[in-house]
Design an enzyme around this catalytic site. Structure first.
Site, PDB file in Angstrom:
ATOM      1  N   HIS A 104      94.727  37.444  74.429  1.00 16.56           N
ATOM      2  CA  HIS A 104      95.220  36.480  75.126  1.00 16.56           C
ATOM      3  C   HIS A 104      93.890  35.869  75.074  1.00 16.56           C
ATOM      4  O   HIS A 104      92.638  35.912  74.571  1.00 16.56           O
ATOM      5  CB  HIS A 104      95.920  36.504  76.230  1.00 16.56           C
ATOM      6  N   ASP A 106      93.296  32.646  78.037  1.00 16.94           N
ATOM      7  CA  ASP A 106      93.999  32.097  79.618  1.00 16.94           C
ATOM      8  C   ASP A 106      94.948  30.901  79.542  1.00 16.94           C
ATOM      9  O   ASP A 106      93.667  30.240  79.707  1.00 16.94           O
ATOM     10  CB  ASP A 106      92.615  32.288  80.759  1.00 16.94           C
ATOM     11  N   HIS A 273      90.392  37.630  74.401  1.00 18.41           N
ATOM     12  CA  HIS A 273      89.425  39.100  75.258  1.00 18.41           C
ATOM     13  C   HIS A 273      91.447  39.014  75.211  1.00 18.41           C
ATOM     14  O   HIS A 273      92.092  39.374  75.833  1.00 18.41           O
ATOM     15  CB  HIS A 273      88.825  38.607  76.341  1.00 18.41           C
ATOM     16  N   ARG A 289      87.841  35.830  88.995  1.00 19.29           N
ATOM     17  CA  ARG A 289      87.622  35.539  88.009  1.00 19.29           C
ATOM     18  C   ARG A 289      88.217  33.960  88.565  1.00 19.29           C
ATOM     19  O   ARG A 289      88.702  33.054  89.436  1.00 19.29           O
ATOM     20  CB  ARG A 289      88.938  35.325  87.166  1.00 19.29           C
TER      21      ARG A 289
HETATM   22  C1  SIN Z   1      91.312  38.900  82.438  1.00 16.27           C
HETATM   23  O1  SIN Z   1      91.722  38.928  81.177  1.00 16.27           O
HETATM   24  O2  SIN Z   1      91.459  37.769  82.999  1.00 16.27           O
HETATM   25  C2  SIN Z   1      90.432  40.039  82.841  1.00 16.27           C
HETATM   26  C3  SIN Z   1      89.850  41.233  81.556  1.00 16.27           C
HETATM   27  C4  SIN Z   1      89.284  42.530  82.081  1.00 16.27           C
HETATM   28  O3  SIN Z   1      89.378  42.777  83.537  1.00 16.27           O
HETATM   29  O4  SIN Z   1      88.610  42.851  81.442  1.00 16.27           O
END
Ligand code: SIN
Length: 298
Positions: A104, A106, A273, A289
């Protein structure tokens, strides 16, 4: 002096010579911003930053989001979403335990999807000297460039629907399947009606022009895209599957192996990611984050 070293073929660079805990002038910030948008994913290693410093640095790129999952925001810092498998003294999850289960970008389900995210690694799971829980990134701009011209033309006129509700249902199904295979239950609050109202479905072009670099990229993903507008269901499903499989071909990927102290930033308009859950308690993973708001895709 800022040194930028490319570490992936199409995306990924390490930026050295920067201490994110120190004040940064506009000139230094401009260099970092350019390196970031040129490389789509960048890492600053060995950083020792407070939540205030993470917020101050990422806020220079734009307005910070406050995630709809209120219960997993860091106390006193609503701009920070905790991404973690750690449980508190009462056995409650302190953060989102399975963020990034599917490929995805974000907040792609928002009318103004995120421009970029920054994830700061405080604790990483280590087993037998090896850090677990890497994160994979794929360049949606490189994936677009590699498409045949006739498919590019076809996609140019198509839109897709990004849906948080679709994602939640898909995630809950995946959690159930994992638990049936013996995995620990992921703790998560059911979203209230008021929270759901904050995340209505969003319609976006499949081919998106980057708001900063003007590069074209594929804005469609397996986590959030429920369907392609105007196509019969079977055709929509087939095209969605074809494009998602294309984006994540190994040649478009960079796999990030974490170290505590990494501040990793990714461009949500140019990359997707996915997290990897090859660890569990008692191995702890704790990350903060911040997510910068973007603009309506065009
Ligand atoms: C995320 O998708 O924001 C987290 C990615 C991760 O924790 O590796």
């Amino acid at each position: 002096m800022i040194i930028v070293n490319r570490i992936g073929k199409h995306l990924g660079a390490e930026i050295a010579g920067v201490d994110l805990a120190q004040p940064m002038d506009d000139n230094e910030f401009a260099k970092i911003s350019k390196a970031f948008f040129d490389n789509e994913v960048v890492v600053f290693r060995n950083q020792k930053i407070t939540p205030e410093q993470q917020i101050a640095f990422t806020r220079r790129f734009g307005v910070l989001e406050q995630h709809v999952r209120k219960e997993h925001r860091l106390d006193g810092y609503p701009e920070i979403l905790i991404v973690s498998n750690v449980l508190d003294a009462r056995g409650q999850a302190i953060g989102v335990e399975d963020a990034g289960r599917f490929w995805h970008s974000d907040l792609s389900y928002k009318q103004m999807p995120s421009l970029l995210s920054a994830l700061y690694a405080i604790e990483v799971p280590i087993k037998d000297g090896r850090v677990l829980g890497p994160t994979n990134f794929a360049s949606t701009t490189a994936a677009y460039d590699a498409l045949p011209e006739d498919l590019k033309r076809k996609l140019g006129g198509l839109k897709n629907v990004h849906s948080y509700v679709y994602y939640r249902n898909k995630n809950i199904q995946a959690q159930r399947e994992e638990q049936a295979r013996g995995a620990r239950a992921v703790q998560e609050h059911v979203l209230t009606d008021e929270q759901l109202k904050q995340v209505p479905d969003a319609e976006s072009p499949i081919v998106r022009t980057h708001p900063v670099t003007a590069r074209k990229g594929l804005f469609i993903n397996e986590a959030h895209t429920s369907h392609i507008v105007g196509l019969p269901r079977a055709e929509s499903d087939a095209l969605l599957k074809q494009l998602c499989a294309h984006i994540i071909k190994p040649e478009f990927q960079y796999e990030h192996h974490w170290q505590a102290g990494d501040l990793l930033m990714w461009d949500n308009c140019a990359a997707q990611h996915k997290a990897n859950f090859n660890y569990d308690l008692p191995l702890r993973r704790l990350m903060y984050r911040t997510t910068v708001r973007g603009s309506a895709p065009f």
